[in-house]
Design a protein around this motif. Structure first.
Motif, mmCIF file in Angstrom:
data_model
loop_
_atom_site.group_PDB
_atom_site.id
_atom_site.type_symbol
_atom_site.label_atom_id
_atom_site.label_comp_id
_atom_site.label_asym_id
_atom_site.label_seq_id
_atom_site.Cartn_x
_atom_site.Cartn_y
_atom_site.Cartn_z
ATOM 1 N N PHE A 545 9.690 0.001 6.820
ATOM 2 C CA PHE A 545 9.273 0.878 5.790
ATOM 3 C C PHE A 545 10.432 0.984 4.683
ATOM 4 O O PHE A 545 10.302 0.852 3.409
ATOM 5 N N LEU A 546 11.704 1.296 5.204
ATOM 6 C CA LEU A 546 12.836 1.531 4.291
ATOM 7 C C LEU A 546 13.148 0.011 3.581
ATOM 8 O O LEU A 546 13.528 -0.095 2.404
ATOM 9 N N ALA A 547 13.143 -0.853 4.545
ATOM 10 C CA ALA A 547 13.471 -2.384 3.717
ATOM 11 C C ALA A 547 12.570 -2.645 2.701
ATOM 12 O O ALA A 547 12.877 -3.116 1.702
ATOM 13 N N MET A 548 11.190 -2.385 3.056
ATOM 14 C CA MET A 548 10.337 -2.750 1.987
ATOM 15 C C MET A 548 10.402 -1.799 0.675
ATOM 16 O O MET A 548 10.248 -2.354 -0.586
ATOM 17 N N ALA A 549 10.938 -0.698 0.797
ATOM 18 C CA ALA A 549 10.944 0.171 -0.365
ATOM 19 C C ALA A 549 12.221 -0.306 -1.141
ATOM 20 O O ALA A 549 12.137 -0.335 -2.342
ATOM 21 N N LEU A 550 13.254 -0.881 -0.512
ATOM 22 C CA LEU A 550 14.237 -1.383 -1.266
ATOM 23 C C LEU A 550 14.083 -2.658 -1.814
ATOM 24 O O LEU A 550 14.209 -2.816 -3.054
ATOM 25 N N VAL A 551 13.152 -3.481 -1.536
ATOM 26 C CA VAL A 551 12.810 -4.604 -2.015
ATOM 27 C C VAL A 551 11.977 -4.543 -3.153
ATOM 28 O O VAL A 551 12.073 -5.117 -4.325
ATOM 29 N N VAL A 799 1.755 1.798 6.078
ATOM 30 C CA VAL A 799 0.148 1.138 5.670
ATOM 31 C C VAL A 799 0.016 1.614 4.166
ATOM 32 O O VAL A 799 -0.465 0.934 3.417
ATOM 33 N N GLN A 800 0.477 3.160 3.928
ATOM 34 C CA GLN A 800 0.040 3.555 2.694
ATOM 35 C C GLN A 800 1.083 2.838 1.647
ATOM 36 O O GLN A 800 0.853 2.837 0.510
ATOM 37 N N GLN A 801 2.400 2.658 2.319
ATOM 38 C CA GLN A 801 3.287 1.936 1.244
ATOM 39 C C GLN A 801 2.788 0.659 0.960
ATOM 40 O O GLN A 801 2.785 0.063 -0.384
ATOM 41 N N LEU A 802 2.058 -0.264 1.662
ATOM 42 C CA LEU A 802 1.704 -1.454 1.566
ATOM 43 C C LEU A 802 0.535 -1.376 0.556
ATOM 44 O O LEU A 802 0.394 -2.228 -0.554
#
Length: 840
Positions: A545-551, A799-802
């Motif tokens: 979750f955190l890695a994807m947020a950074l990307v 899932v919500q982040q995606l």
């Protein structure tokens, strides 16, 4: 001694001044088509070891199930310590002072060792759940079996599980202790420790009921012996007054002229052809193993348990990874594939017939022909009549006792189940037979039949490799014996050298570092157990979750705007709650397909009263009442009436969907602005409802790990039958899970109500699939007993982040579905890899 001779009961009369510790009087019990027990009497006195012997199917386990309260008798009475067992139940028997070590441990595989002991001996006895690990470790360390009390039972070996079961029973300090085949999986050293503990208990006045097929052990430990045959008592005798041969004749009801058939060397059946050639084979717990087995020869594998012999035989069957060269009948075969080895003529008889040897729900006939279905099929269609005919002929040939070949194999006794395994083996016409503990848990009469079968297979030209912990068995059957120590073959015994004493001497003098290896095994097992922890997925998902947020944030800086973060967290709140709701039911081994339409139905109900002109309090009350009714109905259908959870909740799904479409065919009924404003409050950019959802998750997680409710919910999902044996109120826990699920759906409906602002049930439908998605992504077992609410929360956020991130990355809406699917698949592969390390 004649075949049906019964020795006179010359035991002294019971002490009438004190009640028998265990008194069974006139016990009768019938099952459909079978009279299991008929007028059985048994008295066990304080301070004695009373052995109960008999063939598989003689009624021993049924009698002990009645004594322990797990089964009610049709006739007769049970008294424990002078108190009558009025209402049979495990709890009532334990309260009167009875403990039991079952032949098949009543353990809960998805719970830790400490949690199993806490449930089994009582939370107060272990000092509360928080103290269970330290208490359990202290109880297990004297066994020197390298058992980590914080490890899951599913990570233990069979031997370790039996020690846990024994330790659990001994910790109860019972006045009556039933030991049902307690030594089947123990080494000689561990048996001696058990016997020392038994003698200590007897000195303190405990009455011991000792059930075993190992007659030498019975003679060593018992004061009196009672023989059961065909559900009736055949006599009770002082142990010193009967010989082993007399006991066996009483058990089987016939004279045994010889136990072991002539060896191949004596019968002349051993050829010169090397049927099995093993060269430099190495695996996880053995290395550089080489030997040959000629056609018609039986070669034994022996050694102190845990030195790699089991790994060798399983590797030759293709069940464990190994390197090296193996040839069968002159042709080299590839290791690592059971199918390839089976096609080459290698047939394996597993030690654990329940887990690996049989398909318990299927019939005797189906189990008999399972390895040779091609021979009974035409164009893919099985010839049922021929299957039954052949299976019946095999059952008659081997003396398998079964009402019919259509009977489910799980209803047969242990010895007869093993005969079904052996019948399947014979039909396979093996070139190489690998038999691992083939007589484990089998009575004296069945052992003789199995010995004959193994020798007949060898006489037909097969090479036989036999792994057994019974020195007498190895001496009686084997032409040669290989001693395995620390994963290597260190000695070979042949011909006249193959004696029980020589095997034991070679095994014990060859192993010098067992304790150190156990320590290493324990450390490795503890590390793997932590890696497979229920909380591991939560940490991994949070990191993703955190890695994807950074990307995404680096790609598009507006992703970190307060507006977007608030929106992401606000939309995640109902998914967190619905995921927690689904997880509660999944933990018990069920599923709730109605959680989505229930959420929608609650929003529709709210739209009639939770309005600017309605009675908000009444509306909330109606929502709660509806949730309770739905949860209670689902729970009763599944737990009380036995309706499959998919069927029951699917029916509720359709009923609720039809209900909200009837009430609100089109969206209508505006939700109160003041209520919506309250639900939209935030602290900074974090919505209050999201904070509430996370607090609910944390509270549930703490309850799951640290309360009796949490342990028992996981226990029910881990193994329902064993949970019942341990006295857990399974129905209550299952019904409660569905009710809690519905109440969590109510909380989710409040947030959805604020999100859409109108009476519309259709948006709630998607939460059924979404809730299952986050539960699976969180690493929970769909079979129950395993999972983490924290993992569910992390999965819901991911899932919500995606869904939220796709527009920022310029991706089409389709990626909102593809990305969760890819992540779920990746998580499943990783978890499966971790599960495969269990036996490494």
């Amino acid at each position: 001694m004649t075949t049906n001779q019964v020795l006179p009961d010359s035991s002294p009369a019971p002490d009438v001044r004190a009640p028998a510790a265990l008194l069974l009087t006139g016990i009768g019990r019938s099952f459909p088509g079978v009279r299991a027990l008929d007028d059985v009497n048994l008295d066990v006195r304080p301070g004695e070891v009373h052995a109960l012997v008999g063939e598989n199917g003689a009624g021993k386990s049924t009698l002990m199930a009645i004594a322990s309260g797990a089964l009610a008798p049709d006739e007769g009475t049970v008294s424990i310590g002078g108190g009558r067992l009025e209402e049979p139940s495990p709890d009532a028997a334990r309260a009167l002072g009875l403990g039991i070590v079952r032949q098949y441990p009543a353990l809960l595989p998805e719970l830790t060792v400490a949690e199993n002991l806490a449930i089994g001996v009582g939370y107060d006895r272990v000092g509360g759940i928080g103290s269970a690990v330290a208490w359990s470790q202290a109880a297990l360390d004297p066994w020197q079996m390298a058992i980590d009390a914080s490890a899951k039972v599913s990570d233990l070996t069979v031997e370790q599980r039996f020690v846990v079961e024994i330790a659990k029973a001994l910790a109860l300090e019972p006045s009556v202790l039933i030991l049902d085949e307690p030594t089947e999986h123990l080494s000689l050293e561990e048996v001696e420790r058990l016997f020392a503990r038994v003698r200590d208990l007897v000195k303190g006045g405990t009455a011991i009921v000792y059930i075993s097929h190992r007659i030498p052990e019975v003679k060593q430990i018992a004061d009196r012996i009672t023989v059961l045959r065909d559900g009736r008592t055949r006599g009770t005798f002082p142990c010193q007054d009967v010989t082993e041969e007399q006991i066996i004749e009483l058990v089987v009801g016939r004279a045994l002229e010889t136990v072991f058939p002539p060896k191949g060397s004596e019968a002349g059946s051993i050829g010169q052809h090397e049927q099995l050639v093993v060269r430099d084979v190495s695996g996880a717990d053995f290395r550089d193993v080489s030997f040959t087995v000629r056609a018609g020869e039986i070669v034994g594998l022996a050694g102190v348990q845990g030195n790699g012999q089991s790994g060798i035989i399983r590797a030759l069957a293709g069940l464990e990874k190994a390197s090296g060269e193996v040839a069968v009948d002159g042709a080299r075969v590839r290791l690592g594939s059971p199918a390839v080895l089976h096609d080459a003529g290698v047939v394996y008889v597993p030690a654990d017939r329940h887990e690996e040897g049989l398909f318990l729900p299927l019939s005797v006939a189906a189990n008999t022909v399972m390895s040779t279905l091609d021979s009974f099929s035409v164009a893919g269609l099985v010839q049922e009549r021929r299957v039954r005919t052949v299976a019946a002929a095999e059952a008659a040939e081997l003396g398998t006792k079964t009402p019919s070949v259509d009977t489910p194999v799980r209803s047969l006794s242990g010895g007869n189940q093993q005969k079904v395994v052996m019948a399947r083996t014979l039909l396979s016409e093996p070139r190489v037979l690998l038999a691992e503990e083939p007589t484990q848990g089998v009575d004296a009469g069945a052992r003789v039949d199995i010995y004959r079968i193994i020798r007949d297979v060898a006489a037909s030209g097969a090479a036989v490799v036999l792994l057994s912990s019974d020195g007498v068995e190895l001496e009686g059957l084997c032409d040669r014996v290989l001693i395995v120590s620390r994963g290597t073959v260190v000695k070979e015994l042949e011909g006249a050298e193959v004696t029980e004493a020589a095997i034991a001497r070679a095994a014990l003098t060859s192993t010098t570092m067992r304790g150190r290896e156990h320590t290493a095994t324990r450390e490795k097992g503890a590390w793997l157990s932590r890696l497979r922890s229920d909380h591991t997925p939560a940490g991994v998902l949070a990191a993703v979750f955190l890695a994807m947020a950074l990307v995404v944030g680096v790609t598009n800086a507006t992703y970190f705007s307060a507006f977007n973060l608030n929106n992401l967290l606000f939309m995640a709140a109902p998914l967190i709650l619905v995921g927690a709701a689904q997880h509660t039911v999944v933990l018990t081994g069920g599923i709730d397909l109605s959680v989505g339409p229930l959420t929608g139905m609650l929003v529709v109900v709210a739209s009639y009263q939770v309005t600017d002109t309605g009675n908000v309090g009444l509306g909330i009350l109606l929502m709660v009442l509806l949730a309770l009714v739905v949860g209670l109905t689902n729970g009763l259908l599944v737990a009380r009436l036995g309706v499959d959870s998919v069927v029951a909740t699917l029916a509720m799904f359709m009923a609720l969907q039809g209900g909200f479409l009837t009430l609100r065919g089109v969206p209508d009924g505006l939700i109160s602005t003041s209520v919506s404003d309250q639900l939209n409050l935030r602290v900074g950019f974090v919505p209050v409802v999201t904070i509430v959802a996370l607090v609910v998750v944390v509270v549930l997680e703490l309850a799951l790990r640290r309360t009796r409710w949490g342990l028992e919910v996981r226990a029910v999902g881990s193994m329902r039958d064993n949970a019942e044996k341990l006295g857990i109120r399974v129905v209550r826990r299952q019904v409660g899970a569905y009710v809690l699920c519905a109440l969590l759906a109510f909380l989710a409906a409040l947030v959805v109500m604020a999100q859409i602002g109108i009476g519309d049930g259709r948006p709630g439908l998607s939460y059924t699939l979404s809730s299952i998605t986050v539960v699976v992504l969180a690493g929970a077992s769909v079979f129950g007993g395993r999972g983490s609410y924290l993992g569910v929360a992390a999965a819901a956020l991911l899932v919500q982040q995606l869904l939220n991130a796709s527009p920022f990355l310029g991706l089409s809406q389709a990626w909102s579905y593809w990305l969760p699917g890819l992540i779920i698949l990746t998580a499943a592969v990783v978890y499966a890899a971790l599960q495969r390390t269990r036996k490494a």
